[in-house]
Design a protein around this motif. Structure first.
Motif, PDB file in Angstrom:
ATOM      1  N   PHE A   6       0.846  -1.197   0.000  1.00 13.63           N
ATOM      2  CA  PHE A   6       0.000   0.000   0.000  1.00 13.63           C
ATOM      3  C   PHE A   6       0.878   1.241   0.000  1.00 13.63           C
ATOM      4  O   PHE A   6       1.902   1.311   0.679  1.00 13.63           O
ATOM      5  CB  PHE A   6      -0.910  -0.017   1.224  1.00 13.63           C
ATOM      6  N   THR A  35       2.494   1.012   5.454  1.00 16.50           N
ATOM      7  CA  THR A  35       2.298   1.737   4.200  1.00 16.50           C
ATOM      8  C   THR A  35       3.587   2.410   3.753  1.00 16.50           C
ATOM      9  O   THR A  35       4.331   2.958   4.567  1.00 16.50           O
ATOM     10  CB  THR A  35       1.199   2.800   4.393  1.00 16.50           C
ATOM     11  N   GLY A 237      -3.649   2.459  -2.949  1.00 17.95           N
ATOM     12  CA  GLY A 237      -3.182   3.594  -2.171  1.00 17.95           C
ATOM     13  C   GLY A 237      -3.763   4.880  -2.716  1.00 17.95           C
ATOM     14  O   GLY A 237      -4.707   4.873  -3.525  1.00 17.95           O
TER      15      GLY A 237
END
Length: 257
Positions: A6, A35, A237
């Motif tokens: 992500f 992330t 994302g």
């Protein structure tokens, strides 16, 4: 379950001061996330943030900042020369940037950049060792005339023959009508076009590119709508504008957690 990591990018555009940027990165440092986070400050602050990264010492806040990558907001297709006001990929790398945003709608529609120029810039940035956040998206009249796929596929097609390695490209789908307007595509609308973009990659590049290329959504992403968008299978994302300058950006970064 996708194996694509992500990715959340914060495009700070022509905003900020050193003090404001300190507040933003310190806010991010308080959040732990798997992330991949990339922030794109104005050019004049890249070296400042890079120095904060490289001089983190024993300060845990700065240590975490070390893992936030930096991006330029634009660059030119040459390494140097008489191009007043432009920035080269080499210059971006010299001040600590690993990424650059290219093809953003403001570059296309405010500054008049055409597909062929953007394609040349993407190819040159990759050649010079930068990774690229490549932006595509349709205007409201194009969407209303059912031209979304045609526009987006055309923008992708412009770089197709100039790019051999897609592993350093992240595609950001940003419907122009949703940027800074408060409007956003529904999660279902966003998933539909992301799925179509992934199929385009399969049909025109390779199965590998389709499986591995991350496709981001951008367009009035907020702390309130990010989790529902992040849950969609083909949304990998976000590229965030205005909300990346606010405390809610930390929520967006953690939206997949």
């Amino acid at each position: 379950m996708s194996s694509r990591k992500f990715f959340v990018g914060g495009n700070w555009k022509m905003n900020g001061s050193k003090g404001e940027l300190d507040n933003l990165v310190n806010l991010l440092a308080k959040n732990s996330s798997e992330t991949e986070v990339v922030v794109a400050p104005p050019f004049v602050f890249l070296d400042y943030l890079h120095n904060k990264k490289t001089n983190f010492g024993n300060n845990i806040t700065n240590y975490i900042i070390f893992f936030i990558a930096l991006s330029g907001q634009n660059c030119y297709k040459e390494s140097k020369g008489a191009f007043t006001g432009e920035i080269s990929p080499k210059m971006l790398k010299d001040v600590g940037a690993d990424w650059v945003i290219l093809g953003h709608s403001e570059r296309r529609h405010v500054f008049g950049e055409k597909d062929d120029l953007i394609a040349d810039k993407v190819a040159f940035a990759l050649k010079e060792g930068l990774s690229v956040i490549f932006c595509i998206g349709e205007k409201i009249e194009e969407r209303e005339n059912n031209l979304t796929e045609k526009i987006c596929f055309g923008q992708l097609g412009a770089i197709k023959d100039k790019i051999k390695d897609w592993s350093k490209i992240v595609v950001a789908y940003e419907p122009v009508w949703a940027i800074g307007t408060g409007k956003t595509a529904t999660p279902e609308q966003a998933q539909e076009i992301h799925q179509a973009l992934r199929k385009w990659l399969h049909d025109n590049i390779s199965q590998d590119a389709s499986n591995k290329t991350r496709i981001l959504y951008g367009g009035s992403v907020t702390g309130a709508n990010c989790k529902e968008l992040a849950a969609k299978a083909d949304i990998d994302g976000f590229l965030v504008g205005g909300a990346s300058l606010k405390p809610e950006f930390a929520n967006i970064v953690n939206s997949k957690n």
